[in-house]
Design an enzyme around this catalytic site. Structure first.
Site, mmCIF file in Angstrom:
data_model
loop_
_atom_site.group_PDB
_atom_site.id
_atom_site.type_symbol
_atom_site.label_atom_id
_atom_site.label_comp_id
_atom_site.label_asym_id
_atom_site.label_seq_id
_atom_site.Cartn_x
_atom_site.Cartn_y
_atom_site.Cartn_z
ATOM 1 N N GLU A 1 1.438 40.016 6.771
ATOM 2 C CA GLU A 1 0.346 40.963 6.553
ATOM 3 C C GLU A 1 -0.284 40.737 5.183
ATOM 4 O OE1 GLU A 1 1.062 45.142 8.235
ATOM 5 O OE2 GLU A 1 3.059 44.519 7.584
ATOM 6 N N HIS B 1 10.738 44.582 16.155
ATOM 7 C CA HIS B 1 9.715 43.952 16.994
ATOM 8 C C HIS B 1 9.920 42.462 17.244
ATOM 9 C CE1 HIS B 1 7.596 47.705 16.572
ATOM 10 N NE2 HIS B 1 7.488 47.561 15.270
ATOM 11 N N HIS C 1 5.246 49.141 20.125
ATOM 12 C CA HIS C 1 3.797 48.988 20.251
ATOM 13 C C HIS C 1 3.323 47.590 19.907
ATOM 14 C CE1 HIS C 1 4.346 49.914 15.946
ATOM 15 N NE2 HIS C 1 3.294 49.133 15.774
ATOM 16 N N LYS D 1 1.315 45.252 27.105
ATOM 17 C CA LYS D 1 1.542 44.640 28.409
ATOM 18 C C LYS D 1 0.787 43.330 28.547
ATOM 19 C CE LYS D 1 2.275 47.185 31.983
ATOM 20 N NZ LYS D 1 2.178 48.107 33.143
ATOM 21 N N ASP E 1 12.058 47.029 9.469
ATOM 22 C CA ASP E 1 10.768 47.528 9.950
ATOM 23 C C ASP E 1 10.135 46.621 10.995
ATOM 24 O OD1 ASP E 1 8.422 49.280 9.880
ATOM 25 O OD2 ASP E 1 7.438 47.634 8.827
ATOM 26 N N LYS F 1 -3.177 36.724 6.643
ATOM 27 C CA LYS F 1 -2.636 37.527 7.741
ATOM 28 C C LYS F 1 -2.360 36.607 8.929
ATOM 29 C CE LYS F 1 -5.447 40.387 9.784
ATOM 30 N NZ LYS F 1 -6.265 41.577 10.054
ATOM 31 N N LYS G 1 10.221 53.401 17.155
ATOM 32 C CA LYS G 1 11.157 52.529 16.492
ATOM 33 C C LYS G 1 10.893 52.565 14.982
ATOM 34 C CE LYS G 1 12.710 48.875 18.498
ATOM 35 N NZ LYS G 1 12.784 47.458 18.929
ATOM 36 N N LYS H 1 4.751 41.519 3.625
ATOM 37 C CA LYS H 1 3.563 42.259 3.204
ATOM 38 C C LYS H 1 2.935 41.602 1.969
ATOM 39 C CE LYS H 1 4.556 46.942 4.869
ATOM 40 N NZ LYS H 1 3.319 46.976 5.662
#
Length: 476
Positions: A220, A244, A182, A186, A239, A347, A152, A342
């Site tokens: 971040e 996500h 990612h 799971k 992004d 964080k 992605k 960013k």
């Protein structure tokens, strides 16, 4: 149709991937994330009999490729037992590299035809190159049960995502297409589902009658980190939020699936995203900003616009926030605030669920009456429940207390979890084609409003919480 336990298990041994072909094998993604993730899988005995093949545009010798594999496998080797070392050595010794232009008609198909199937083709390439590579393939050239693994962002807008879906569907069935997210391993997915649906005190109040707002944050402290070639054309909204955070939101908002079968789970994710939208005409529905020079943890960070490879005229945002509405009975009226940025001071990777205030606190209590909040941290997965309780010393004073717990962790790295599903033929963690398009549909009105200048591009110093005009922002 009755769904048995066997229906939710990965594919049988006959359809397990025998060859992993990584396109873009000489690139940063392969060396930094893919190969270390694979190494952990191999060390744990979960990639038995796998052959690793790399292909890239760099004219590497076999020695250069072996050196890359060696360095990427080193971390796994340090913690491996004798069997794990033997497995790692076996994969390394059996791996090979091809210098290949994947966009050349027939070149990729010729290589794939020589490989033992089933084959997983991992497109560790920029989206535009991946689309050209897919156009150079044809279904008859692919071994039976071939998997196509796409990074992605999937496409660059809804139209390109639809076009890419059409190309992929002409090559392999949907269940053999793995669109990688990612960010959601799971363990994280099932931690959220288990927390929500296995606890009586949560599920009955998980709706608009009891929840005031839901925030999903990915802040971040890293800056651009030499990623201008990709990031300056994407920005924080494309992004992270599109790619996500919308899926994290869907997991927090979905109705209970009947089973953990990938179809049941992904149907519920799709239902949430189809009901989701952003009112881009509302000036409070989105915000964007870009960092200027500053400092983070003692290191100097240059102005984003002065970073090598950045085109300041693009007005690429490094901090984005949108407010999503989920237009269904459970969530109507509850804002879902998604934020990612960013070069920020702290964080943070978490979801914050803020509950509505109680209707009445008995007269006589003093102290701060704060909303009940549930925080779900991602990587490592944690749980914090913030409550008001009678404080020590003065039994009439309400003080804040926090109940903390660590949630289930995995032995695999994020890309190891991705590859585990690919090798086993389990698409549970991959993004289905229709939802990939819906994610673009949700953010495109915001992108259009930004492009027309309806939302100003604000600034914040690197190492700060964000623009001063944003105030405290998400719940702290």
């Amino acid at each position: 149709m009755d769904t048995s336990e066997h229906d939710i298990l990965p594919a049988d041994a006959d359809t397990r991937v025998r060859t992993l072909l990584i396109l873009g094998a000489s690139g940063d993604l392969t060396g930094r994330l893919l190969l270390p993730g694979l190494a952990r899988l191999v060390r744990l005995g979960r990639a038995e009999g796998l052959r690793l093949v790399g292909a890239g545009s760099d004219d590497w010798s076999e020695e250069q490729w072996q050196a890359r594999v060696d360095s990427s496998f080193e971390g796994a080797r340090r913690s491996a037992d004798e069997a794990g070392l033997a497995a790692l050595d076996g994969v390394r010794q059996g791996s090979t590299y091809f210098c290949l232009d994947v966009t050349e008609q027939g070149a990729l198909a010729t290589l794939v035809a020589t490989l033992e199937g089933p084959v997983a083709i991992y497109f560790a390439l920029p989206p535009a190159v991946s689309q050209l590579a897919c156009s150079a393939l044809y279904a008859d050239a692919l071994p039976k049960s071939t998997r196509l693994v796409m990074e992605k962002p999937f496409g660059t807008d809804q139209a390109s995502a639809h076009a890419l879906n059409t190309k992929l569907a002409a090559l392999v069935p949907e269940e053999n297409i793995h669109r990688v997210d990612h960010f959601l391993g799971k363990a994280t997915v099932f931690n959220i589902l288990g927390l929500r649906f296995a606890n009586r005190i949560l599920e009955p109040v998980w709706n608009n009658l009891h929840i005031e707002k839901v925030e999903v944050v990915f802040d971040e402290d890293l800056s651009l980190e030499n990623r201008a070639r990709y990031y300056d054309g994407a920005g924080a909204l494309r992004d992270m939020i599109q790619s996500h955070l919308l899926h994290v939101m869907a997991l927090l908002a979905l109705n209970a699936p009947s089973t953990l079968h990938e179809r049941d789970l992904r149907d519920q994710i799709g239902s949430v995203l189809r009901a989701s939208s952003v009112d881009a005409g509302n000036p409070d529905s989105s915000r964007r900003a870009r960092y200027t020079a500053g400092g983070i943890a003692g290191r100097s960070v240059p102005d984003y616009a002065a970073e090598p490879g950045v085109d300041p005229a693009r007005d690429t945002e490094t901090l984005a926030e949108i407010v999503v509405s989920i237009n269904n009975d459970r969530w109507a009226g509850v804002p879902f605030i998604l934020r990612s940025g960013k070069a920020l001071a702290v964080k943070r990777k978490e979801a914050i669920i803020t509950f509505r205030p109680v209707s009445h606190v008995p007269t006589g209590f003093t102290g701060q009456d704060s909303p009940t909040r549930l925080r779900i941290g991602f990587g490592p997965d944690t749980l914090q429940l913030e409550l008001d309780v009678n404080g020590p010393g003065d039994i009439f004073s309400l003080d804040r207390t926090v109940l903390r717990a660590e949630l289930n962790a995995t032995d695999l790295l994020p890309y190891g979890e991705v590859l585990d599903g690919v090798l086993a033929g389990d698409p549970t963690l991959s993004v289905r084609g229709d939802t990939a398009e819906d994610c673009w549909r949700i953010v495109e009105p915001v992108l259009a409003a930004w492009a027309s200048g309806e939302v100003p591009l604000e600034e914040y110093p690197a190492g700060s919480p964000g623009p001063a005009s944003w105030g405290p922002g998400t719940a702290t």
